[in-house]
Scaffold this motif. Structure first.
Motif, mmCIF file in Angstrom:
data_model
loop_
_atom_site.group_PDB
_atom_site.id
_atom_site.type_symbol
_atom_site.label_atom_id
_atom_site.label_comp_id
_atom_site.label_asym_id
_atom_site.label_seq_id
_atom_site.Cartn_x
_atom_site.Cartn_y
_atom_site.Cartn_z
ATOM 1 N N ILE A 111 18.445 -26.553 13.568
ATOM 2 C CA ILE A 111 17.509 -26.141 14.616
ATOM 3 C C ILE A 111 17.706 -24.664 14.944
ATOM 4 O O ILE A 111 16.738 -23.941 15.194
ATOM 5 N N LEU A 148 24.539 -41.742 19.991
ATOM 6 C CA LEU A 148 23.863 -43.000 20.280
ATOM 7 C C LEU A 148 23.585 -43.776 19.008
ATOM 8 O O LEU A 148 23.633 -44.994 18.988
ATOM 9 N N PHE A 207 23.549 -30.011 23.272
ATOM 10 C CA PHE A 207 24.020 -31.163 24.025
ATOM 11 C C PHE A 207 23.166 -32.395 23.733
ATOM 12 O O PHE A 207 23.686 -33.493 23.514
ATOM 13 N N SER A 208 21.848 -32.197 23.685
ATOM 14 C CA SER A 208 20.977 -33.351 23.467
ATOM 15 C C SER A 208 21.167 -33.916 22.060
ATOM 16 O O SER A 208 21.169 -35.132 21.870
ATOM 17 N N VAL A 209 21.354 -33.012 21.092
ATOM 18 C CA VAL A 209 21.555 -33.474 19.714
ATOM 19 C C VAL A 209 22.866 -34.237 19.601
ATOM 20 O O VAL A 209 22.935 -35.290 18.972
ATOM 21 N N GLY A 228 11.533 -18.600 14.113
ATOM 22 C CA GLY A 228 10.529 -18.319 15.130
ATOM 23 C C GLY A 228 10.547 -16.854 15.543
ATOM 24 O O GLY A 228 9.498 -16.210 15.639
ATOM 25 N N VAL A 269 14.533 -17.014 25.715
ATOM 26 C CA VAL A 269 14.164 -18.417 25.959
ATOM 27 C C VAL A 269 15.037 -19.323 25.086
ATOM 28 O O VAL A 269 15.520 -20.364 25.531
ATOM 29 N N GLY A 270 15.261 -18.910 23.859
ATOM 30 C CA GLY A 270 16.083 -19.696 22.946
ATOM 31 C C GLY A 270 17.510 -19.833 23.432
ATOM 32 O O GLY A 270 18.114 -20.900 23.323
ATOM 33 N N LEU A 296 15.000 -21.656 15.083
ATOM 34 C CA LEU A 296 14.826 -20.693 16.179
ATOM 35 C C LEU A 296 14.813 -19.260 15.641
ATOM 36 O O LEU A 296 14.017 -18.429 16.074
ATOM 37 N N TRP A 345 24.312 -35.919 21.861
ATOM 38 C CA TRP A 345 24.184 -37.191 22.524
ATOM 39 C C TRP A 345 23.326 -38.148 21.716
ATOM 40 O O TRP A 345 23.632 -39.323 21.567
ATOM 41 N N TRP A 346 22.247 -37.601 21.154
ATOM 42 C CA TRP A 346 21.351 -38.387 20.328
ATOM 43 C C TRP A 346 22.115 -38.982 19.159
ATOM 44 O O TRP A 346 21.988 -40.149 18.831
ATOM 45 N N VAL A 382 18.596 -19.846 26.457
ATOM 46 C CA VAL A 382 18.658 -20.826 27.543
ATOM 47 C C VAL A 382 18.620 -22.239 26.955
ATOM 48 O O VAL A 382 19.277 -23.157 27.442
ATOM 49 N N ASN A 383 17.852 -22.372 25.872
ATOM 50 C CA ASN A 383 17.634 -23.691 25.291
ATOM 51 C C ASN A 383 18.761 -24.172 24.390
ATOM 52 O O ASN A 383 18.935 -25.369 24.228
ATOM 53 N N ILE A 402 21.137 -26.711 25.742
ATOM 54 C CA ILE A 402 20.442 -27.982 25.987
ATOM 55 C C ILE A 402 20.210 -28.704 24.669
ATOM 56 O O ILE A 402 20.458 -29.906 24.548
ATOM 57 N N ILE A 403 19.757 -27.966 23.670
ATOM 58 C CA ILE A 403 19.510 -28.572 22.362
ATOM 59 C C ILE A 403 20.816 -29.127 21.793
ATOM 60 O O ILE A 403 20.889 -30.277 21.347
#
Lengths: 245, 222
Positions: free
Chosen positions: A134, A183, A175-177, A141, A165-166, A138, A179-180, A168-169, A172-173
């Motif tokens: 990812i 799971l 951490f979410s990845v 982009g 913007v990236g 970015l 966690w995903w 900041v993200n 979050i990305i």
């Protein structure tokens, strides 16, 4: 000090100043790479679990570290470009995007090559691999928006905005990845199961990490100088520089 | 300031309803893309219901993406965006108003259509409220982040593909948490953690995105 920074941000002065640094950076890069690669590839002991294939970490890990470091450098330069509107930081953003994307690609490719003998597969949707991929998107982009806006100053500002913007993200990305992944398929993280590294393996890695940093500085300086020459080609000092030689 | 927000929402809704035909397009796109999955993968009930959270949300990302363009494009070309910055009210508030209006036009209809899609994809009944909540919280985030991308590409001709390149990686956390919540609900696991994180994301986006959008619009206008 502040005045010096201001002076440095003018393209002409930067060009002259960075010129003095180039041979030092180049020399240091070559020396560090020579030491690091020799030490890592030939001197360091073979891993008892992974055999010789582990040696790719001497390229892979520094590249992965750099891929994140360069993004932060790019976002900081982007912040400076948007707040103080200095030409030089705008150039840093666009050049960092390309260098960072290459580091990310190197990290991904070497990781895949290492994964085949170790995990038995080139690709797995491991959290680390996914967030690195990812990160590459970015970078793409930022490069894409920079290259699609005609006016390079506007383009650099848009790219700076996207880089911020990236940044900041990214947490979050990441951490979410993480966690995903936890799971869906636990216990995939082979790296952290390994015993911590022996100093005889760690030292060459650190040398390589520094080598990559200095190399980044060297390439960045050269790319910035190139871009300055190309952007300022209508000015008198560039004409004198080119014709004078 | 609040009345300015209401005025801008009302104005954008009015403009949208004057072109009623275009209103349905994102929804039709959504329905058609969802229909492609059973045709392309398998109409098997078990298989589809396992795939469904991902299908619903990936399609939602794409539908949000293609409908995003309209938020600033017209206003940018006719100079209305410049007027936002000349106004006495803070541009971030006015921009927030535009995003809200855009969400009411594109996000809200999705809320109505999504339970229907859930039936098509055999999402069990007990998971439909969760799906509804994730769409309610998730689509405003998509609108807020997407607006940043549109603002950056507003000055470009044919920025559509570029927009996807810029915005889709930033949509990933929404996709993960939203489809995660729906998957959890289908298997009967607790999903409140996912929903809470989505809510946190919405609050963060509500605070930061208008700033980024306004800065991006200024860049595009220069």
């Amino acid at each position: 000090m502040w005045q010096w920074f201001h002076k440095l941000s003018t393209p002409k002065y930067y060009y002259q100043w960075s010129g003095k640094w180039l041979p030092w950076l180049a020399g240091l890069t070559i020396i560090l790479f020579a030491i690091g690669l020799y030490w890592g590839l030939l001197v360091a002991p073979t891993d008892y679990q992974q055999g010789e294939s582990y040696r790719i970490i001497y390229i892979h890990v520094p590249a992965a570290w750099m891929s994140m470091f360069v993004y932060v450098v790019m976002a900081c330069a982007g912040f400076v470009a948007l707040v103080w509107k200095t030409k030089l930081s705008e150039i840093v953003v666009s050049e960092c995007a390309v260098i960072g994307a290459v580091f990310t690609a190197i990290a991904l490719i070497t990781g895949m090559l290492w994964g085949k003998p170790t995990w038995g597969t080139y690709w797995t949707w491991d959290a680390r691999l996914t967030s690195e991929l990812i990160l590459l998107f970015l970078y793409f982009g930022v490069i894409a928006i920079y290259s699609s806006i005609e006016d390079k100053r506007v383009a650099a500002k848009a790219a700076s905005m996207l880089a911020i913007v990236g940044v900041v993200n990214i947490p979050i990305i990441h951490f979410s990845v993480n966690w995903w992944n936890s799971l869906h398929q636990p216990n995939m993280d082979i790296i952290s199961d390994k015993p911590s590294m022996d100093p005889s393996m760690l030292w060459p890695l650190l040398v390589m990490a520094v080598a990559f940093k200095v190399y980044f500085g060297w390439v960045l300086f050269m790319r910035i100088r190139n871009e300055i020459i190309s952007r300022e080609r209508a000015t008198k000092w560039v004409k004198e520089l080119v014709v004078g030689r | 300031m609040f009345s300015a927000l209401i005025t801008i929402i009302r104005r954008d809704l009015l403009v949208a309803f004057r072109r009623r035909a275009e209103l349905m397009n994102p929804i039709l796109f959504y329905v058609i893309v969802v229909t492609l999955f059973p045709l392309g993968v398998s109409p098997d009930k078990e298989f589809l219901s396992q795939l469904a959270p991902g299908v619903v949300w990936v399609t939602a990302l794409l539908a949000a993406l293609i409908s995003m363009e309209s938020i600033f494009r017209q206003d940018f070309d006719d100079g209305s965006v410049e007027q936002l910055f000349l106004s006495q009210h803070p541009p971030t508030v006015l921009i927030l108003g535009k995003v809200i209006a855009h969400w009411l036009i594109t996000g809200l209809p999705m809320l109505i259509i999504v339970p229907l899609m859930a039936l098509l994809l055999y999402i069990p009944q007990q998971a439909i409220p969760t799906l509804f909540i994730t769409v309610l919280i998730g689509t405003p985030i998509l609108s807020l982040i997407g607006a940043i991308g549109v603002a950056l590409t507003a000055g470009l001709r044919g920025g559509g593909v570029l927009l996807g390149l810029l915005v889709l990686p930033l949509y990933i956390p929404v996709l993960i948490f939203a489809s995660g919540a729906v998957s959890a609900a289908i298997t009967g696991l607790p999903y409140s953690g996912h929903v809470a994180l989505l809510g946190a994301g919405l609050i963060l986006a509500l605070i930061l995105a208008p700033l980024a959008i306004s800065a991006s619009l200024k860049i595009s206008m220069s």
